[in-house]
Scaffold this motif. Structure first.
Motif, PDB file in Angstrom:
ATOM      1  N   GLU A  62       0.625  -1.217  -0.159  1.00 26.48           N
ATOM      2  CA  GLU A  62       0.145  -0.046   0.060  1.00 26.48           C
ATOM      3  C   GLU A  62       0.886   1.196   0.095  1.00 26.48           C
ATOM      4  O   GLU A  62       0.366   2.225  -0.354  1.00 26.48           O
ATOM      5  CB  GLU A  62      -0.932  -0.078   1.293  1.00 26.48           C
ATOM      6  N   ARG A  63       2.120   1.329   0.951  1.00 25.54           N
ATOM      7  CA  ARG A  63       2.965   2.135   0.667  1.00 25.54           C
ATOM      8  C   ARG A  63       3.409   2.614  -0.863  1.00 25.54           C
ATOM      9  O   ARG A  63       3.643   3.540  -1.291  1.00 25.54           O
ATOM     10  CB  ARG A  63       4.110   2.231   1.660  1.00 25.54           C
ATOM     11  N   TYR A  64       3.838   1.498  -1.361  1.00 23.70           N
ATOM     12  CA  TYR A  64       4.241   1.356  -2.998  1.00 23.70           C
ATOM     13  C   TYR A  64       3.171   2.058  -3.808  1.00 23.70           C
ATOM     14  O   TYR A  64       3.366   2.632  -4.720  1.00 23.70           O
ATOM     15  CB  TYR A  64       4.705   0.073  -3.405  1.00 23.70           C
ATOM     16  N   ARG A  65       1.771   1.549  -3.350  1.00 28.38           N
ATOM     17  CA  ARG A  65       0.806   1.881  -4.312  1.00 28.38           C
ATOM     18  C   ARG A  65       0.714   3.618  -4.418  1.00 28.38           C
ATOM     19  O   ARG A  65       0.744   4.034  -5.235  1.00 28.38           O
ATOM     20  CB  ARG A  65      -0.380   1.423  -3.739  1.00 28.38           C
ATOM     21  N   GLY A  66       0.984   4.264  -3.398  1.00 27.91           N
ATOM     22  CA  GLY A  66       0.904   5.584  -3.347  1.00 27.91           C
ATOM     23  C   GLY A  66       1.798   6.396  -4.209  1.00 27.91           C
ATOM     24  O   GLY A  66       1.494   7.273  -4.793  1.00 27.91           O
ATOM     25  N   VAL A  67       3.244   5.737  -4.045  1.00 27.15           N
ATOM     26  CA  VAL A  67       4.169   6.171  -4.824  1.00 27.15           C
ATOM     27  C   VAL A  67       3.975   6.094  -6.659  1.00 27.15           C
ATOM     28  O   VAL A  67       4.181   7.268  -7.468  1.00 27.15           O
ATOM     29  CB  VAL A  67       5.388   5.652  -4.757  1.00 27.15           C
ATOM     30  N   ILE A  68       3.350   4.882  -6.737  1.00 22.57           N
ATOM     31  CA  ILE A  68       3.084   4.666  -8.244  1.00 22.57           C
ATOM     32  C   ILE A  68       1.741   5.419  -8.808  1.00 22.57           C
ATOM     33  O   ILE A  68       1.935   5.889  -9.797  1.00 22.57           O
ATOM     34  CB  ILE A  68       3.068   2.986  -8.464  1.00 22.57           C
ATOM     35  N   GLU A  69       0.904   5.532  -7.814  1.00 20.04           N
ATOM     36  CA  GLU A  69      -0.416   6.414  -8.290  1.00 20.04           C
ATOM     37  C   GLU A  69      -0.041   7.515  -8.492  1.00 20.04           C
ATOM     38  O   GLU A  69      -0.614   8.180  -9.151  1.00 20.04           O
ATOM     39  CB  GLU A  69      -1.455   6.079  -7.211  1.00 20.04           C
ATOM     40  N   SER A  70       0.834   8.326  -7.770  1.00 17.86           N
ATOM     41  CA  SER A  70       1.390   9.678  -7.702  1.00 17.86           C
ATOM     42  C   SER A  70       2.071   9.941  -9.195  1.00 17.86           C
ATOM     43  O   SER A  70       2.078  11.082  -9.549  1.00 17.86           O
ATOM     44  CB  SER A  70       1.985  10.157  -6.466  1.00 17.86           C
ATOM     45  N   ALA A  71       2.652   8.794  -9.714  1.00 20.68           N
ATOM     46  CA  ALA A  71       3.358   9.070 -10.808  1.00 20.68           C
ATOM     47  C   ALA A  71       2.165   8.739 -12.233  1.00 20.68           C
ATOM     48  O   ALA A  71       2.727   8.967 -13.259  1.00 20.68           O
ATOM     49  CB  ALA A  71       4.519   7.797 -11.089  1.00 20.68           C
ATOM     50  N   GLY A  72       0.943   8.641 -11.661  1.00 18.28           N
ATOM     51  CA  GLY A  72      -0.049   8.552 -12.776  1.00 18.28           C
ATOM     52  C   GLY A  72      -0.362   7.145 -13.097  1.00 18.28           C
ATOM     53  O   GLY A  72      -1.090   6.931 -14.295  1.00 18.28           O
ATOM     54  N   PHE A  73      -0.044   5.924 -12.749  1.00 18.04           N
ATOM     55  CA  PHE A  73      -0.466   4.720 -12.929  1.00 18.04           C
ATOM     56  C   PHE A  73      -1.547   4.367 -12.235  1.00 18.04           C
ATOM     57  O   PHE A  73      -2.161   4.703 -10.953  1.00 18.04           O
ATOM     58  CB  PHE A  73       0.611   3.832 -12.751  1.00 18.04           C
ATOM     59  N   ASP A  74      -2.772   3.510 -12.595  1.00 19.70           N
ATOM     60  CA  ASP A  74      -3.520   2.868 -11.911  1.00 19.70           C
ATOM     61  C   ASP A  74      -2.820   1.533 -11.398  1.00 19.70           C
ATOM     62  O   ASP A  74      -1.996   1.080 -11.665  1.00 19.70           O
ATOM     63  CB  ASP A  74      -4.723   2.199 -12.785  1.00 19.70           C
ATOM     64  N   VAL A  75      -3.095   1.091 -10.124  1.00 18.35           N
ATOM     65  CA  VAL A  75      -2.375   0.317  -9.347  1.00 18.35           C
ATOM     66  C   VAL A  75      -3.189  -0.696  -8.639  1.00 18.35           C
ATOM     67  O   VAL A  75      -4.350  -0.484  -8.029  1.00 18.35           O
ATOM     68  CB  VAL A  75      -1.569   0.870  -8.140  1.00 18.35           C
ATOM     69  N   GLU A  76      -2.801  -2.065  -8.835  1.00 18.69           N
ATOM     70  CA  GLU A  76      -3.501  -3.216  -7.822  1.00 18.69           C
ATOM     71  C   GLU A  76      -2.532  -3.938  -7.332  1.00 18.69           C
ATOM     72  O   GLU A  76      -1.142  -3.859  -7.842  1.00 18.69           O
ATOM     73  CB  GLU A  76      -4.117  -4.115  -9.094  1.00 18.69           C
ATOM     74  N   THR A  77      -2.599  -4.512  -6.021  1.00 19.42           N
ATOM     75  CA  THR A  77      -1.815  -5.244  -5.328  1.00 19.42           C
ATOM     76  C   THR A  77      -2.192  -6.635  -4.956  1.00 19.42           C
ATOM     77  O   THR A  77      -3.428  -6.999  -5.097  1.00 19.42           O
ATOM     78  CB  THR A  77      -1.396  -4.561  -3.918  1.00 19.42           C
ATOM     79  N   HIS A  78      -1.102  -7.484  -5.068  1.00 17.00           N
ATOM     80  CA  HIS A  78      -1.318  -8.986  -4.855  1.00 17.00           C
ATOM     81  C   HIS A  78      -0.347  -9.419  -3.677  1.00 17.00           C
ATOM     82  O   HIS A  78       0.845  -9.546  -4.159  1.00 17.00           O
ATOM     83  CB  HIS A  78      -1.244  -9.647  -6.267  1.00 17.00           C
ATOM     84  N   VAL A  79      -0.996 -10.126  -2.791  1.00 18.38           N
ATOM     85  CA  VAL A  79      -0.095 -10.859  -1.819  1.00 18.38           C
ATOM     86  C   VAL A  79      -0.461 -12.354  -1.970  1.00 18.38           C
ATOM     87  O   VAL A  79      -1.655 -12.717  -1.628  1.00 18.38           O
ATOM     88  CB  VAL A  79      -0.175 -10.473  -0.560  1.00 18.38           C
ATOM     89  N   VAL A  80       0.503 -13.305  -2.530  1.00 16.65           N
ATOM     90  CA  VAL A  80       0.135 -14.678  -2.653  1.00 16.65           C
ATOM     91  C   VAL A  80       1.193 -15.600  -2.167  1.00 16.65           C
ATOM     92  O   VAL A  80       2.117 -14.993  -1.543  1.00 16.65           O
ATOM     93  CB  VAL A  80       0.060 -14.763  -4.270  1.00 16.65           C
TER      94      VAL A  80
END
Length: 281
Positions: A62-80
């Motif tokens: 979720e921390r990484y999501r914030g960085v990437i979303e702020s760069a303009g990408f849509d983001v999904e996360t997967h913990v498997v």
């Protein structure tokens, strides 16, 4: 284009995610949706006392999501859970990813002989283009080695069908590529050349296509061991990435060491963009 970015949450694997330049390069080649994947190995048990593996990894993503979303990408996360390279490949196939990204610090010559790293296993089994993002090897707070992922390309071809497939990647790379070196290493039997065909002419045809797209291009013909000569050209031209096609992925091939593409993934200092055979091949 969708991209799968695999991370083990280490300082090394954070480097691509935290590099604004790397993210910008991915955006320029058409990536607009990022799937962050982290895999809990099968031998790590959920019932171990005090270990909230899934929760801790999800919070990190979720921390990484914030960085990437702020760069303009849509983001999904997967913990498997499972075997890392298998789960990463499975998610890339499921979401229809156009590229899979994994960080690698590279290996020492001794470690190169050992099968087992996620990057090398992905190189053998991936069904989507694989970007091995090279990370500083021994730094305490590592950074990417080449920030501009696709600015200076080294494309290696044996003129085979899959090498031609790798060349097709320039259809999207050209939006981020300024210069390219095209190299062919002559061997006793070149699989993609008809008898009497001139490799210099074939390289020239490819160069002309890239130059039409405004990419400054040079060609080089070498003789010797393909992996050694391609890595020698890397030393000479210092590309930001090496573009190469891989061979097929039969069960026997997965057990064999020594293919040119695997050698390059293991030994290159630059990033490596590996293009697998067509899924229908």
């Amino acid at each position: 284009m969708k991209a799968v970015c695999a991370t083990d949450l280490s300082a090394a694997s954070e480097a691509t995610i935290e590099s604004e330049t790397c993210l910008e390069c991915l955006g320029r080649v058409g990536v607009d949706e990022m799937h962050l994947v982290t895999v809990i190995p099968s031998n790590v048990h959920a019932g171990m006392p005090g270990m909230d593996f899934e929760g801790r990894r999800q919070r990190a993503l979720e921390r990484y999501r914030g960085v990437i979303e702020s760069a303009g990408f849509d983001v999904e996360t997967h913990v498997v859970r499972g075997t890392p390279h298998r789960r990463i490949t499975g998610i890339a196939t499921t979401v229809g990813a156009g590229i899979t990204i994994v960080g690698s610090r590279g290996k020492s010559p001794l470690e190169n002989r050992v099968i087992g790293s996620t990057a090398r296993n992905l190189a053998r089994t991936t069904e989507t283009p694989l970007l091995v993002n090279r990370i500083e090897r021994e730094a305490e707070n590592p950074d990417v080695v080449r920030e501009h992922l696709f600015q200076r390309m080294l494309y290696a071809t044996d003129f085979s069908e899959n090498a031609d497939r790798a060349f097709e990647a320039f259809s999207y790379l050209r939006h981020a590529t300024r210069e390219t070196t095209l190299i062919h290493v002559e061997t006793p039997k070149d699989p993609g050349l008809r008898e009497g065909e001139n490799p210099e002419n074939r390289l020239g045809e490819l160069a002309a296509q890239l130059e039409e797209w405004g990419i400054e291009t040079r060609t080089e013909l070498r003789r010797g061991d393909p992996a050694d000569e391609i890595l020698g050209a890397e030393t000479t031209y210092e590309p930001t990435a090496i573009l190469v096609g891989s061979r097929g992925h039969s069960r026997l091939r997965r057990l064999l060491l020594g293919s040119v593409s695997e050698d390059i993934v293991a030994r290159a200092d630059s990033n490596v963009l590996l293009i697998p055979p067509s899924r229908t091949a």
